[in-house]
Scaffold this active site. Structure first.
Site, PDB file in Angstrom:
ATOM      1  N   HIS A 153      16.241 -94.672 -35.330  1.00 51.22           N
ATOM      2  CA  HIS A 153      16.971 -94.103 -36.475  1.00 51.22           C
ATOM      3  C   HIS A 153      16.008 -93.916 -37.652  1.00 51.22           C
ATOM      4  O   HIS A 153      16.067 -94.643 -38.645  1.00 51.22           O
ATOM      5  CB  HIS A 153      18.085 -95.110 -36.800  1.00 51.22           C
ATOM      6  N   GLU A 180      16.939 -88.599 -36.193  1.00 50.67           N
ATOM      7  CA  GLU A 180      16.869 -89.727 -35.265  1.00 50.67           C
ATOM      8  C   GLU A 180      16.757 -89.216 -33.833  1.00 50.67           C
ATOM      9  O   GLU A 180      17.382 -88.217 -33.478  1.00 50.67           O
ATOM     10  CB  GLU A 180      18.147 -90.564 -35.414  1.00 50.67           C
TER      11      GLU A 180
END
Ligand code: BG6
Length: 267
Positions: free
Chosen positions: A135, A239
């Site tokens: 992420h 991400e």
């Protein structure tokens, strides 16, 4: 832990095996880290690269958002400094009761680029299903002057509309409000073009079919206690992983490797 190389510096916390910073000498930080992040046991760090595993989001049958890897304590297994000047760290997640027989490692490479690889081996005798996602929070100069390219024609699930499926029609995804999308079936690299910092960030990936693009914008930024009200202007999350329809099914004895390489060029 701090790592310095001839090209860059990086910071890694064992809490969540969280890379909180990567900065090339003479360039603004590549990763964004919130001024309001709590750095508390049991809570994720806000910024850098949280490791999302073994689930993404908040499925009804799971406790907590984005899995537990980002809030557990990892162990540093090895630090290698090859002759080329790079530094490679290998961390491992101690055996977790929720995932018997699952071996989870993370390899971070620091040089003129930052690489991160999440390696999951199924040593049990049962199939293992999971989602994974690195992420990455990226620093940008001004969200209104940023576009993410490489996603045209790709289908996405719009998390702001109950994961409704849509198709990206723009050459570059821009930001004029909250964006929260899971682009699916997309193995290709993406670029973040940042006019304000005159920088292009390249996100290359391996064994990743999903790209999540997220910016919380004004209201959600205000609602997050570990995030500054104005910080949405200076960061974007792009991400890389395998989530939703791209969930991984790992047969016994097999290994999954999710790898991301972040590089940048200015000027
Ligand atoms: C993104 C999700 O990946 O992570 C968003 O798509 C979510 O929906 C964001 O808000 C941040 O999640 P968290 O749990 O770190 O606040």
């Amino acid at each position: 832990m701090e790592v310095t190389t001839p090209w860059s510096r990086a910071e890694i916390y064992f809490h969540g095996a969280h890379v909180t910073q990567f900065q090339k000498h003479g360039e603004p930080p590549l990763l964004f880290l919130s001024q309001c992040s709590r750095f508390e046991a049991g809570a994720p760090i806000r910024g850098g690269i949280p490791i999302i595993f073994p689930w993404f989001g908040k499925p009804a049958d799971k406790a907590g958002q984005h899995g537990f890897a980002r809030v557990r304590e990892w162990e540093l297994k090895e630090v290698v400094s090859p002759a080329d000047g790079s530094v490679i760290l290998r961390l491992s997640l101690p055996q977790q009761p929720e995932l018997p027989g699952c071996v989870v490692e993370y390899v971070v490479g620091v040089s003129n680029v930052l690489s991160a690889e999440l390696i999951v081996t199924n040593k049990s005798d049962q199939q293992l299903k999971f989602e994974n996602c690195l992420h990455t929070y990226l620093t940008i100069g001004d969200i209104s002057a940023v576009s993410v390219t490489g996603l045209k024609g790709v289908d996405y699930l719009d998390s702001l509309e109950g994961r409704q499926r849509k198709t990206e029609s723009d050459d570059g995804v821009g930001f004029t409000g909250e964006v929260d999308r899971i682009y699916i079936n997309t193995p290709q690299a993406v670029e973040i073009r940042d006019e304000s910092l005159r920088r292009v960030i390249n996100v290359e990936k391996e064994h990743s079919l999903s790209t999540v693009v997220w910016n919380p914008w004004i209201a959600k930024a205000k609602a997050m206690s570990d995030y500054g009200d104005d910080e949405y202007q200076r960061m974007v999350c792009v991400e890389s992983g395998n989530v939703a329809v791209n969930e991984v099914t790992l047969p016994p004895g097999e290994t999954s490797r999710l790898k991301v390489k972040l590089s940048s060029a200015t000027g």
